[in-house]
Design an enzyme around this catalytic site. Structure first.
Site, PDB file in Angstrom:
ATOM      1  N   ASP A  86      36.981  34.172  43.426  1.00  0.00           N
ATOM      2  CA  ASP A  86      36.272  35.123  44.289  1.00  0.00           C
ATOM      3  C   ASP A  86      35.919  34.439  45.607  1.00  0.00           C
ATOM      4  O   ASP A  86      35.413  33.305  45.612  1.00  0.00           O
ATOM      5  CB  ASP A  86      34.995  35.610  43.607  1.00  0.00           C
ATOM      6  CG  ASP A  86      34.142  36.473  44.514  1.00  0.00           C
ATOM      7  OD1 ASP A  86      34.491  37.637  44.729  1.00  0.00           O
ATOM      8  OD2 ASP A  86      33.109  35.966  45.025  1.00  0.00           O
ATOM      9  N   ASP A 106      38.937  40.624  47.523  1.00  0.00           N
ATOM     10  CA  ASP A 106      38.298  39.307  47.543  1.00  0.00           C
ATOM     11  C   ASP A 106      38.323  38.602  46.186  1.00  0.00           C
ATOM     12  O   ASP A 106      37.681  37.565  46.014  1.00  0.00           O
ATOM     13  CB  ASP A 106      36.854  39.424  48.037  1.00  0.00           C
ATOM     14  CG  ASP A 106      36.003  40.307  47.142  1.00  0.00           C
ATOM     15  OD1 ASP A 106      36.552  40.968  46.244  1.00  0.00           O
ATOM     16  OD2 ASP A 106      34.765  40.335  47.339  1.00  0.00           O
ATOM     17  N   GLU A 107      39.050  39.136  45.227  1.00  0.00           N
ATOM     18  CA  GLU A 107      39.039  38.551  43.888  1.00  0.00           C
ATOM     19  C   GLU A 107      40.423  38.638  43.252  1.00  0.00           C
ATOM     20  O   GLU A 107      41.089  39.672  43.329  1.00  0.00           O
ATOM     21  CB  GLU A 107      38.006  39.283  43.026  1.00  0.00           C
ATOM     22  CG  GLU A 107      37.617  38.541  41.756  1.00  0.00           C
ATOM     23  CD  GLU A 107      36.373  39.147  41.112  1.00  0.00           C
ATOM     24  OE1 GLU A 107      35.341  39.261  41.805  1.00  0.00           O
ATOM     25  OE2 GLU A 107      36.444  39.524  39.944  1.00  0.00           O
TER      26      GLU A 107
END
Length: 424
Positions: A18, A117-118
């Site tokens: 993340d 974002d992950e």
């Protein structure tokens, strides 16, 4: 005590990575600031009191309690907080750069992009080149920092579930941003998660259902009868039981995209809409765009769901209504259904947010005739809509719009230049 025999469960070396406060971190780097030391807040419509926080730097979260979803009026005056507008195109570009770094360590089949974002990486086949799982995690973390000045936290696990839980519940609290959770650690890690809503996959609604069964912790869930859970909640109940033991048999390289997907659209209006005609203009635009997405995926919907949210000044929050319909991807029919639901339940309150979503999705291979119109009408309508779709695809959505979109209530033309609902 119920304990599992993990000897026959798949064991992979999974990383869940993340990017810390992604949007805010990217903006911090753009401004020449350290992402972990800045006071940057990314906000949509920052010139309005109701402006929405899309991301906040870690220090802002810790010192001011401002987080994603906070509003402009919640930000203290005379603070160190620096508000910036979102740059969605930049975030997509940086995301692509991060993904390129991941592909230096794993094959494309071993990479699963969970969100902007992950991501999940299966590094089981990467040890000969890059070392142990922990060493690979450190190398990825260091590479992203050196090249992009972004800090990432990493959860390590025997499967995607354990890696994700390690990320959310431990890695983000560690100084080096890395945590490992394995099957052998379940009693001391997974079972200690509190409250139960901190467990990945358990939201407030699921938690409420579990509370009624006397289950208020992950440990309680792991000790409940799996047969009873399945009888009460079906396959979801059974899945929750095994997740409470850290069991997840999914393999990233065998991942697939299911046919059944979500089709919908939502938007927050720039102002309160009090004229029913203006609200209907926005509904028409949104329904038209949802229908176009269905046609693009050769899909049809058998249920339309309309959500209307009123202004924050109104005690009544709004309404959610749905209606089963004959399967269709017709703009005209979806618009008509949405307007029917709106006119039936709207009570002249100021509207600030709208959402349209589709259910009972199925994929068509042949022409679907409608019992309520002739075959000639169906064919003519579908051909017309295909022509409109092709023109919009080639020249942009605004090349063909309804005349009502030119009125003061229309939002489609203005929003056509946005990325994910925000300025690029």
């Amino acid at each position: 005590m119920i304990k599992m025999n993990y000897s026959k469960e798949p064991r992979r070396d999974i990383l869940c990575i993340d990017v810390t406060s992604f949007f805010a971190s990217v903006e911090s780097v753009r401004l020449g600031l350290h992402p972990l030391a800045s006071y940057v807040v990314v906000m949509s419509k920052a010139d309005q009191d109701g402006g929405l926080v899309l991301a906040a730097a870690p220090r802002v979260k810790k010192e001011y309690g401002i987080k994603t979803g906070s509003r402009r009026y919640e930000i203290p005056k005379h603070s160190f907080i620096q508000i910036v507008e979102p740059h969605m195109t930049l975030y997509l570009k940086v995301n692509a750069m991060i993904n390129a770094i991941f592909l230096e360590f794993v094959a494309e089949t071993d990479l699963h992009l969970y969100s902007i974002d992950e991501s999940f990486l299966d590094v089981t086949a990467s040890h000969a080149l890059y070392g142990s799982t922990k060493e690979i995690a450190l190398k990825i973390q260091t590479t992203i920092w050196q090249r992009l000045r972004l800090f990432v936290t990493i959860g390590i696990g025997d499967n995607p579930l354990m890696a994700k839980l390690a990320l959310d519940n431990a890695a983000k609290k560690e100084k080096n941003g890395i945590a490992e959770w394995h099957y052998k650690d379940v009693p001391e890690t997974l079972w200690k998660i509190q409250p139960i809503t901190e467990m990945w996959g358990i939201g407030s609604r699921t938690a409420s259902n579990l509370y009624r069964l006397g289950i208020d912790s992950v440990y309680d869930l792991s000790q409940y009868s799996v047969h009873s859970l399945k009888k009460i909640h079906g396959t979801i109940g059974e899945q929750l039981f095994y997740h409470a033991h850290g069991i997840d048999q999914s393999i990233i390289s065998q991942k697939y995209t299911p046919l059944s997907r979500s089709f919908g659209k939502s938007q927050i209006l720039d102002r309160d809409y009090i004229d029913a005609y203006e609200i209907e203009v926005v509904i028409r635009e949104m329904a038209d765009q949802v229908a176009a997405r269905l046609r693009n995926h050769h899909a049809q919907t058998g249920m339309i769901h309309l959500t209307i949210r009123f202004s924050g000044e109104i005690l009544d929050k709004g309404f959610n209504q749905q209606l089963k319909i004959f399967p269709t991807s017709s703009s005209q029919k979806i618009i008509e259904t949405c307007l029917f639901l709106f006119r039936k339940h709207y009570n002249n309150e100021p509207v600030r947010q709208l959402a349209i979503s589709c259910g009972k999705i199925h994929y068509q291979s042949d022409l679907q005739l409608d019992l309520f119109e002739s075959a000639e009408q169906t064919i003519s309508r579908e051909e017309l809509e295909k022509v409109i779709d092709r023109i919009r695809f080639k020249y942009g959505y605004t090349s063909l719009v309804h005349a009502s979109s030119l009125t003061s209530g229309g939002t489609a033309i203005k929003r056509s230049g946005l990325v994910s609902g925000h300025q690029g």
